[in-house]
Motif scaffolding. Structure first.
Motif, PDB file in Angstrom:
ATOM      1  N   VAL A   1     -40.646 -13.876 -14.340  1.00 47.73           N
ATOM      2  CA  VAL A   1     -41.413 -12.857 -15.050  1.00 47.73           C
ATOM      3  C   VAL A   1     -42.878 -13.256 -15.021  1.00 47.73           C
ATOM      4  N   GLY A   2     -43.696 -12.388 -14.465  1.00 43.95           N
ATOM      5  CA  GLY A   2     -45.123 -12.682 -14.376  1.00 43.95           C
ATOM      6  C   GLY A   2     -45.803 -12.279 -15.665  1.00 43.95           C
ATOM      7  N   GLY A   3     -47.012 -11.833 -15.557  1.00 46.26           N
ATOM      8  CA  GLY A   3     -47.677 -11.351 -16.753  1.00 46.26           C
ATOM      9  C   GLY A   3     -48.880 -12.183 -17.130  1.00 46.26           C
ATOM     10  N   ASP A   4     -49.022 -13.432 -16.583  1.00 51.77           N
ATOM     11  CA  ASP A   4     -50.350 -14.021 -16.716  1.00 51.77           C
ATOM     12  C   ASP A   4     -50.742 -14.612 -15.371  1.00 51.77           C
ATOM     13  N   ASP A   5     -52.000 -14.828 -15.170  1.00 50.16           N
ATOM     14  CA  ASP A   5     -52.507 -15.108 -13.824  1.00 50.16           C
ATOM     15  C   ASP A   5     -51.862 -16.330 -13.196  1.00 50.16           C
ATOM     16  N   ARG A   6     -51.654 -17.371 -14.011  1.00 48.67           N
ATOM     17  CA  ARG A   6     -51.125 -18.605 -13.441  1.00 48.67           C
ATOM     18  C   ARG A   6     -49.666 -18.440 -13.037  1.00 48.67           C
ATOM     19  N   LEU A   7     -48.907 -17.712 -13.858  1.00 47.79           N
ATOM     20  CA  LEU A   7     -47.499 -17.488 -13.521  1.00 47.79           C
ATOM     21  C   LEU A   7     -47.367 -16.612 -12.274  1.00 47.79           C
ATOM     22  N   ASN A   8     -48.172 -15.569 -12.179  1.00 43.59           N
ATOM     23  CA  ASN A   8     -48.134 -14.706 -10.996  1.00 43.59           C
ATOM     24  C   ASN A   8     -48.420 -15.544  -9.751  1.00 43.59           C
ATOM     25  N   ARG A   9     -49.429 -16.387  -9.853  1.00 43.67           N
ATOM     26  CA  ARG A   9     -49.820 -17.230  -8.730  1.00 43.67           C
ATOM     27  C   ARG A   9     -48.690 -18.181  -8.357  1.00 43.67           C
ATOM     28  N   TYR A  10     -48.080 -18.802  -9.376  1.00 43.64           N
ATOM     29  CA  TYR A  10     -46.982 -19.724  -9.103  1.00 43.64           C
ATOM     30  C   TYR A  10     -45.836 -19.010  -8.386  1.00 43.64           C
ATOM     31  N   ALA A  11     -45.463 -17.819  -8.916  1.00 46.93           N
ATOM     32  CA  ALA A  11     -44.283 -17.132  -8.392  1.00 46.93           C
ATOM     33  C   ALA A  11     -44.452 -16.743  -6.926  1.00 46.93           C
ATOM     34  N   VAL A  12     -45.613 -16.234  -6.551  1.00 46.15           N
ATOM     35  CA  VAL A  12     -45.763 -15.777  -5.160  1.00 46.15           C
ATOM     36  C   VAL A  12     -45.921 -16.945  -4.200  1.00 46.15           C
ATOM     37  N   GLU A  13     -46.267 -18.130  -4.706  1.00 47.65           N
ATOM     38  CA  GLU A  13     -46.451 -19.264  -3.796  1.00 47.65           C
ATOM     39  C   GLU A  13     -45.202 -20.127  -3.689  1.00 47.65           C
ATOM     40  N   GLU A  14     -44.113 -19.715  -4.326  1.00 49.79           N
ATOM     41  CA  GLU A  14     -42.896 -20.515  -4.344  1.00 49.79           C
ATOM     42  C   GLU A  14     -41.808 -19.801  -3.536  1.00 49.79           C
ATOM     43  N   PRO A  15     -41.481 -20.287  -2.326  1.00 49.33           N
ATOM     44  CA  PRO A  15     -40.497 -19.559  -1.499  1.00 49.33           C
ATOM     45  C   PRO A  15     -39.108 -19.480  -2.129  1.00 49.33           C
ATOM     46  N   ARG A  16     -38.799 -20.349  -3.084  1.00 47.18           N
ATOM     47  CA  ARG A  16     -37.473 -20.295  -3.694  1.00 47.18           C
ATOM     48  C   ARG A  16     -37.328 -19.120  -4.655  1.00 47.18           C
ATOM     49  N   VAL A  17     -38.445 -18.513  -5.034  1.00 42.71           N
ATOM     50  CA  VAL A  17     -38.403 -17.352  -5.918  1.00 42.71           C
ATOM     51  C   VAL A  17     -38.176 -16.098  -5.075  1.00 42.71           C
ATOM     52  N   ASP A  18     -37.281 -15.203  -5.546  1.00 45.71           N
ATOM     53  CA  ASP A  18     -37.031 -13.968  -4.795  1.00 45.71           C
ATOM     54  C   ASP A  18     -37.925 -12.828  -5.238  1.00 45.71           C
ATOM     55  N   VAL A  19     -38.112 -12.718  -6.569  1.00 41.00           N
ATOM     56  CA  VAL A  19     -38.804 -11.550  -7.097  1.00 41.00           C
ATOM     57  C   VAL A  19     -39.812 -11.974  -8.164  1.00 41.00           C
ATOM     58  N   LEU A  20     -41.015 -11.440  -8.052  1.00 35.27           N
ATOM     59  CA  LEU A  20     -41.990 -11.575  -9.134  1.00 35.27           C
ATOM     60  C   LEU A  20     -41.844 -10.319  -9.995  1.00 35.27           C
ATOM     61  N   ALA A  21     -41.269 -10.490 -11.199  1.00 35.08           N
ATOM     62  CA  ALA A  21     -40.967  -9.329 -12.040  1.00 35.08           C
ATOM     63  C   ALA A  21     -42.140  -9.004 -12.948  1.00 35.08           C
TER      64      ALA A  21
END
Lengths: 159, 246
Positions: free
Chosen positions: B98-118
């Motif tokens: 679950v995104g919603g703040d800048d650092r989390l969004n950045r982390y999620a898209v840079e991590e190939p093990r994550v499937d979806v940035l919600a």
């Protein structure tokens, strides 16, 4: 006033709309029509809403399920479908809503998409989670009353 | 087409009820975002013997739709999220952050093990060209959450629509993968695919693009199920019929 000649009369499409609510919700015809108009006004704007029409022709809802026939101007069906989907609550009660089908006449709409009699719902005590709770049963759908309101369950959960 | 839903105890309807409704609405499957709702997430121990059904295969058989076990990681920061992703990746077919703040969004898209940035726009989080490029390179799907469009009114809805538009422009320009969902927390909030397409069309989306986003949940699940299965060794390498179990 005299009838319009046939080629000038507006052409209509009729949407068969299926409605679902929690069993204790009171959804009335006027409230539903208002929700529909507000939904259309907010999504499509006044002009789009006037184009689509969205007049409620028949409505029935009790015990958690209902159905309605909505009249729409031909050629604005997709806008109307979007407006219908945006009805998320009526008078504070959340509703699930779906367009079952579209017909060119009211009669075809009723014959094809309306169930004659809604499946009757009964009250029953069921074991859910760690306690015995009362539930409203309608076919395979069980609405279980818990401390924090209803929880939707299916027959498969209860057996 | 698949839809990603919340289920009891996180939402107001059990997995079986969501599956029943989704089958009626014409979906091919549901992705259950709630960790505790299905067996592999540990839902069995919490509820006792009369707990709602938690076996995805049995529910899928009963209602005729696929049930995908997923997990939604809602962490305070990238460090906590990273730990949770590491722990959950091996047990779940779909991992959403679950995104919603800048650092989390950045982390999620840079991590190939994550499937979806919600819900990348839910809080004060932003999305830009840097994140879009990273999402494309790491195959992280960006979620387009139509929930607020369906359920909010007034200013909140206007902001949600504006955010969706901005997100769409960035994501389509960089061709980053996307998924679409109504983010339903009960069977009443679920909407049929054609309704979602109609609403999205009013918001300026292309119908086929939305359907693609709904199908993407299914392809993510299929790919990860294959990877999680015992026969998978690495991309392009599978255990063949001559290999014996040691």
């Amino acid at each position: 006033m005299k009838h319009l000649p046939k080629h000038l009369r507006p052409r209509w499409r009729y949407l068969a709309v299926g409605i679902e609510t929690w069993p204790d919700a009171e959804v009335g015809r006027r409230a539903f029509q208002r929700a529909l108009w507000y939904g259309a006004g907010n999504l499509l704007g006044d002009a789009g809403s006037a184009d689509a029409g969205l007049k409620l022709l028949s409505f029935s809802c009790s015990g958690g399920s209902g159905e309605a026939v909505v009249r729409v101007r031909r050629g604005h069906v997709e806008e109307a479908r979007a407006a219908v989907a945006c009805v998320s609550e009526v008078g504070g009660d959340p509703v699930g809503i779906r367009v079952r089908g579209i017909s060119g006449t009211v009669r075809a709409c009723e014959e094809r998409y309306m169930r004659r009699a809604a499946a009757s719902s009964t009250q029953r005590d069921v074991a859910f989670g760690d306690a015995e709770r009362s539930a409203v049963v309608c076919g395979d759908a069980y609405d279980v009353r818990t401390e924090s309101g209803y929880v939707g369950a299916a027959a498969f959960d209860i057996e | 087409m698949y839809e990603a839903v919340h289920a009891y105890p996180d939402g107001d309807a059990t997995v079986a009820r969501q599956a029943m409704t989704a089958a009626r609405y014409g979906y091919d499957g549901i992705v259950v975002r709630t960790r505790a709702a299905l067996e592999s997430g540990g839902g069995d121990e919490t509820g006792g013997e009369n707990a709602p059904a938690t076996d995805p295969a049995a529910i899928a058989d009963e209602h005729g739709v696929d049930v995908v076990d997923a997990v939604e990681i809602d962490a305070d920061g990238p460090t906590a999220a990273s730990g949770a992703v590491g722990n959950r990746r091996a047990d779940h077919a779909v991992v959403c952050v679950v995104g919603g703040d800048d650092r989390l969004n950045r982390y999620a898209v840079e991590e190939p093990r994550v499937d979806v940035l919600a819900r990348p726009n839910a809080g004060g989080g932003g999305f830009n060209h840097v994140l879009a490029r990273a999402a494309r390179d790491n195959e992280v799907h960006v979620e387009f959450d139509l929930g607020p469009v369906l359920r909010e009114t007034g200013g909140d809805r206007v902001r949600a629509l504006a955010d969706l538009r901005k997100l769409r422009e960035i994501v389509t320009y960089y061709d980053a993968p996307h998924v679409v969902s109504a983010n339903a927390s009960s069977h009443l909030e679920l909407r049929a695919p054609r309704e979602l397409v109609a609403v999205a069309a009013e918001a300026g989306f292309d119908g086929e693009w939305i359907r693609e986003g709904l199908r993407a949940w299914g392809s993510i699940a299929a790919r990860n199920r294959e990877r999680l299965s015992g026969d998978f060794i690495e991309p392009g390498v599978r255990r063949g019929r001559y290999e014996t179990q040691r």
